[in-house]
Design a protein around this motif. Sequence first.
Motif, PDB file in Angstrom:
ATOM      1  N   ASN A 109     -10.997 -36.119  -8.672  1.00  0.00           N
ATOM      2  CA  ASN A 109     -11.815 -35.392  -9.639  1.00  0.00           C
ATOM      3  C   ASN A 109     -11.693 -33.892  -9.449  1.00  0.00           C
ATOM      4  OD1 ASN A 109     -12.652 -37.803 -10.591  1.00  0.00           O
ATOM      5  ND2 ASN A 109     -14.686 -37.745  -9.700  1.00  0.00           N
ATOM      6  N   SER A 124     -14.569 -26.222  -4.125  1.00  0.00           N
ATOM      7  CA  SER A 124     -15.460 -26.698  -5.175  1.00  0.00           C
ATOM      8  C   SER A 124     -16.824 -27.086  -4.634  1.00  0.00           C
ATOM      9  CB  SER A 124     -14.808 -27.894  -5.861  1.00  0.00           C
ATOM     10  OG  SER A 124     -15.788 -28.737  -6.366  1.00  0.00           O
ATOM     11  N   ARG A 125     -17.853 -26.548  -5.274  1.00  0.00           N
ATOM     12  CA  ARG A 125     -19.217 -26.835  -4.843  1.00  0.00           C
ATOM     13  C   ARG A 125     -19.541 -28.302  -5.070  1.00  0.00           C
ATOM     14  NH1 ARG A 125     -23.565 -26.077  -8.043  1.00  0.00           N
ATOM     15  NH2 ARG A 125     -22.095 -25.083  -9.422  1.00  0.00           N
ATOM     16  N   LYS A 126     -19.057 -28.815  -6.222  1.00  0.00           N
ATOM     17  CA  LYS A 126     -19.341 -30.214  -6.550  1.00  0.00           C
ATOM     18  C   LYS A 126     -18.761 -31.143  -5.492  1.00  0.00           C
ATOM     19  CE  LYS A 126     -18.551 -30.736 -10.985  1.00  0.00           C
ATOM     20  NZ  LYS A 126     -17.809 -31.234 -12.155  1.00  0.00           N
TER      21      LYS A 126
END
Lengths: 138, 191
Positions: A109, A124-126
């Motif tokens: 992802n 990425s923070r997510k």
Amino acid sequence: MGIKVVCASVIGKSNNPLYIRCFDSTEEALKFHYIVHSALDVVEEKSTAKKGASLDLYLGMLYPTEDYRVYGYTTNSKIKFIIVVQEDGDSHDQAIKNFFRKFHVLYANTVANPFYTPDDLITSRKFNEELEKQVKTV
Amino acid sequence: MAQKGARPYDRIGEQVFAKVDKINAELFTLTYGSIVTQLVKDYEDLGEVNTQLEKMGYNIGVRLIEEFLARSNVGRCADFTETAEVVAKVGFKMFLGITANVTDWDAEKKEFSLVLDDNPLTEFVELPESYNKLWYANILCGVIRGALEMVQMKVEATYVKCVLHGHDVSEIRVLLKEILTDEIPASMRDE
């Protein structure tokens, strides 16, 4: 479930680290960096050892240290996931496999983000947040 | 939201959606993503990228409307409020597979907000910090403008909220500038 993931890392094609995250605040992060780095040799060995028959992506336990065990998982695109776990008692292979599968999906992802170029450091923070959640529910 | 009159646009939207061809969502998302990143590389100024995305959307919209009218069999809209519902429930459903909500009408019923809970274009996307000015899915604003212009409505559509900027929903503000009467649209006039 007596497993605790203390460190999760993503290693790139040329064995360059893309992401290393330690979840155990009591230990020095450097120690885990070292463990992961030495585990890379074992990964090489395992992936070249089996002649012909392409193995499962899951590499199994790479090597045990005094308190921890290191597990590896490789992908066809030469991206490797290495985790360091602290487990008491027998190995929960199935749970580890599941964790790796979800980890792999998470990575896919992140790569799907058009603003991320493959082989970059993963910022990425997510990805961070999701991984934390996964680690908690392993 | 209570449906005005007896036209269940939700149901129409779903029926049309079931009939049209589908494409793999990831392919769609990745394609759009690479368009945006390429534009960013080419133009470097994010405001300019927004404008280009809107223009691209406009060109898509003027063509898309024909497909929409042919497939959906929706008759004439009585007024702008009905247009808004049709766009949100039938249009978005047919082409993106999502339904948008129409909210925040102004007093004169010339302006409304389209609220999108999720958007296939922005799946997996995370904007880097310096990209605050970029409205990633701005192409949708252009599509709305282009499509409505072909049915004699001149509108202005702008993004006011976007999930990629940290808001919980995405919101497009649509303002009706004027109803056109038999004019040649600007794009065809200048050619």
